[in-house]
Design a protein around this motif. Structure first.
Motif, short mmCIF file in Angstrom:
data_model
loop_
_atom_site.label_atom_id
_atom_site.label_comp_id
_atom_site.label_asym_id
_atom_site.label_seq_id
_atom_site.Cartn_x
_atom_site.Cartn_y
_atom_site.Cartn_z
N TYR A 2 0.83 -1.19 0.00
CA TYR A 2 0.00 0.00 0.00
C TYR A 2 0.87 1.25 0.00
CZ TYR A 2 -4.08 -2.84 1.08
OH TYR A 2 -5.09 -3.76 1.02
N LYS A 3 0.43 2.25 -0.72
CA LYS A 3 1.05 3.56 -0.68
C LYS A 3 0.22 4.44 0.24
CE LYS A 3 2.19 7.57 -3.58
NZ LYS A 3 2.13 8.15 -4.94
N ILE A 4 0.86 5.01 1.28
CA ILE A 4 0.17 5.83 2.26
C ILE A 4 0.40 7.30 1.94
CG2 ILE A 4 -0.11 6.32 4.71
CD1 ILE A 4 -0.83 3.48 3.91
N SER A 5 -0.67 8.05 1.84
CA SER A 5 -0.58 9.49 1.61
C SER A 5 -1.55 10.17 2.57
CB SER A 5 -0.94 9.82 0.15
OG SER A 5 -0.89 11.21 -0.05
N ASN A 7 -3.99 10.44 5.33
CA ASN A 7 -4.89 9.44 5.92
C ASN A 7 -5.45 8.48 4.88
OD1 ASN A 7 -4.67 10.50 8.54
ND2 ASN A 7 -6.18 12.10 8.08
N LYS A 8 -4.96 8.58 3.66
CA LYS A 8 -5.47 7.74 2.59
C LYS A 8 -4.43 6.67 2.21
CE LYS A 8 -8.38 11.36 0.55
NZ LYS A 8 -8.67 12.13 -0.69
N SER A 9 -4.92 5.55 1.79
CA SER A 9 -4.03 4.48 1.32
C SER A 9 -4.46 4.05 -0.07
CB SER A 9 -4.07 3.28 2.28
OG SER A 9 -5.34 2.69 2.29
N GLU A 10 -3.48 3.69 -0.86
CA GLU A 10 -3.73 3.25 -2.23
C GLU A 10 -3.04 1.91 -2.44
OE1 GLU A 10 -2.49 4.56 -6.78
OE2 GLU A 10 -2.21 5.95 -5.12
N SER A 11 -3.82 0.93 -2.86
CA SER A 11 -3.27 -0.41 -3.08
C SER A 11 -2.37 -0.42 -4.32
CB SER A 11 -4.40 -1.42 -3.25
OG SER A 11 -3.89 -2.70 -3.56
#
Length: 327
Positions: A2-5, A7-11
């Motif tokens: 996961y990429k964390i940005s 409070n959001k995460s992107e698989s």
């Protein structure tokens, strides 16, 4: 992954080696130079061969010797599709190659047939240019066996390591059964991810585990795609240096020596060591000192103040915890 940005995460989904344009030979070369990726901190290995041809004209990818004196065969496939597309099963191919290594009786025979040709191929990577490839191979192999405490043991058994980005259920089922019947065979996943133009790898040891039931494919049930629970995996993993720092059995600033060497470094809070002003991992530092492909980190790293190997300190503390839990 996961990429964390914020409070959001992107698989981030894995890709295949084929999509990246990698050939099997590319993965082979990566592991030849970085075998610690699949050898763990608890094992030492010395790469002694590549693309070794046996009497039946089969070619094994990589050949190593480990700290028990056993020959290790490392077979590589890119992706699951490559495994399933073979006429001969992945694990059986490796077993045939391992059987040919069982005929090697002495270290000198290993040097003559496998290690000396390997040294000759990569001569620029070795020092002592005045020695012949056989003389250098004999010296390095004997030093490795003696330092590992395997001087009187040689090739009592053979180990097999299978490497791919993914495995089919039939292979996992077969390997699980072989392990439960005392065949030492491991499966490692090298899973590639592409982020922008960079390629990242995660490494996962799939087998062996404590319990193989999830990997057996029966005649009546569909192939299981379950993975073993994290609890099952964690029981097999010994605590690392970061955990030892949390325990307080070693501390930031402690001096770590290399076994039988004068070289030493200062332990950092992240588990690396500071050596001559350079931060470096314990494994990489020891690997460069000993000239092996991978090193038993916790056996060859000595805590200077106590004079004990990190493995001894770890074992003593774990035994203490066990005794306290049993009271």
């Amino acid at each position: 992954m996961y990429k964390i940005s914020g409070n959001k995460s992107e698989s981030i989904d894995p890709v295949s080696f084929a999509e990246l344009g990698y050939q099997e030979s590319d993965i082979e070369e990566l592991l030849r130079r970085n075998i610690e990726m699949i050898s763990e901190d608890e094992k030492s290995m010395l790469i002694v061969g590549q693309q070794v041809r046996n009497v039946h004209y089969g070619r094994s990818d990589l050949t190593a010797i480990d700290n028990n004196g056993d020959i290790v065969l490392i077979e590589i496939k890119r992706d699951r599709r490559d495994i399933e597309g073979r006429k001969e099963s992945f694990e059986f191919q490796a077993i045939r190659y391992a059987a040919s290594y069982a005929t090697i009786v002495t270290p000198d025979e290993l040097v003559t047939k496998i290690y000396a040709p390997y040294i000759e191929k990569y001569r620029e990577e070795f020092e002592n240019a005045a020695l012949t490839s056989f003389e250098l191979g004999r010296r390095k192999l004997n030093e490795f066996l003696e330092d590992s405490g395997a001087g009187k043991r040689f090739n009592n058994k053979q180990r097999i390591i299978l490497v791919a980005s993914d495995f089919d259920e039939q292979t996992l089922s077969a390997v699980a059964w072989l392990n439960s019947n005392n065949v030492d065979m491991s499966c490692y996943k090298l899973i590639p991810y592409k982020i922008n133009e960079d390629v990242y790898l995660t490494i996962e040891k799939v087998l062996p585990l404590d319990n193989y039931d999830d990997y057996y494919v029966t005649f009546l049930e569909k192939a299981s795609t379950k993975t073993a629970s994290s609890k099952s995996v964690s029981r097999r993993l010994l605590p690392k240096i970061d955990t030892m720092l949390k325990w307080g059995v070693v501390n930031e600033g402690d001096i770590i020596k290399a076994k039988d060497y004068q070289d030493e470094g200062s332990l950092l809070g992240n588990g690396n060591v500071l050596v001559k002003g350079q931060e470096i991992s314990l494994q990489k530092w020891l690997k460069e000192l000993y000239g092996w492909s991978s090193v038993q980190t916790y056996v060859f790293a000595i805590h200077k103040e106590s004079g004990k190997a990190l493995s001894e300190i770890r074992q003593e503390y774990m035994e203490k915890l066990e005794q306290e839990n049993n009271i």
